[in-house]
Enzyme design. Structure first.
Site, PDB file in Angstrom:
ATOM      1  N   HIS A  70      43.547  16.511  -6.766  1.00 45.52           N
ATOM      2  CA  HIS A  70      42.563  17.566  -6.538  1.00 45.52           C
ATOM      3  C   HIS A  70      41.799  17.837  -7.822  1.00 45.52           C
ATOM      4  O   HIS A  70      42.271  17.538  -8.927  1.00 45.52           O
ATOM      5  CB  HIS A  70      43.254  18.826  -6.041  1.00 45.52           C
ATOM      6  N   GLU A 107      41.060  20.565  -9.502  1.00 40.54           N
ATOM      7  CA  GLU A 107      41.673  21.434 -10.503  1.00 40.54           C
ATOM      8  C   GLU A 107      42.834  20.748 -11.208  1.00 40.54           C
ATOM      9  O   GLU A 107      43.053  20.944 -12.407  1.00 40.54           O
ATOM     10  CB  GLU A 107      42.094  22.778  -9.907  1.00 40.54           C
ATOM     11  N   CYS A 150      45.053  24.761  -3.257  1.00 38.47           N
ATOM     12  CA  CYS A 150      46.206  24.614  -2.378  1.00 38.47           C
ATOM     13  C   CYS A 150      47.444  25.134  -3.124  1.00 38.47           C
ATOM     14  O   CYS A 150      47.374  25.501  -4.300  1.00 38.47           O
ATOM     15  CB  CYS A 150      46.394  23.136  -2.001  1.00 38.47           C
ATOM     16  N   CYS A 201      48.351  23.026  -6.354  1.00 38.14           N
ATOM     17  CA  CYS A 201      47.448  23.286  -7.474  1.00 38.14           C
ATOM     18  C   CYS A 201      47.617  24.701  -8.011  1.00 38.14           C
ATOM     19  O   CYS A 201      47.467  24.936  -9.205  1.00 38.14           O
ATOM     20  CB  CYS A 201      46.003  23.014  -7.069  1.00 38.14           C
TER      21      CYS A 201
END
Length: 148
Positions: free
Chosen positions: A78, A80, A106, A109
């Site tokens: 992802h 981030e 999510c 993360c």
């Protein structure tokens, strides 16, 4: 005299800067090779962008994020996570920083955000589950949704 707030360094113009950083994160998301969803992230500390990221495969992998059934491959990172690992490899620290991310984080993360010392998260699109946001709130991290 107003005291300097490192979490909100732009004072009364904070919301204006939040929008601009989110717009920059949206542009950065266009670097992603993912077809289903392109996500961009910026980590900002003391009025400086200290890291950036977008969703995609790990270094050395082919830039294909979806399998033959159009499902995201399990090893796609992802945005981030890419930004946080990138800052970890630098001489910068994300402790006390703000994460600007186009899609809310999510659960996995959110854990990385907590452990990295990021104190504020600003996003403009909602992920299909809000578990990550709930965990960030539980950890005392400021979370802001900004409609663009």
């Amino acid at each position: 005299m107003k005291r300097y707030d490192p979490i909100h360094p732009y004072g009364e113009k904070q919301e204006q800067f939040d929008r601009r950083y989110l717009e920059m994160a949206r542009i950065w998301a266009l670097n992603s090779y993912c077809k289903r969803r392109q996500v961009g992230a910026l980590i900002v500390k003391e009025r400086m962008i200290i890291s950036d990221g977008f969703n995609g495969t790990p270094a050395g992998f082919e830039n294909v994020c979806e399998d033959e059934n159009n499902k995201t491959k399990p090893y796609v990172l992802h945005a981030e996570a890419n930004a946080i690992t990138k800052v970890a490899k630098s001489n910068n620290s994300s402790d006390g920083a703000t994460l600007y991310i186009t899609t809310s984080p999510c659960m996995e993360c959110a854990k990385l955000i907590i452990q990295s010392g990021i104190r504020r998260v600003v996003f403009c699109d909602k992920y299909h589950t809000q578990d990550g946001i709930e965990l960030l709130h539980k950890a005392g991290i400021e979370v802001n949704y900004v409609e663009i």
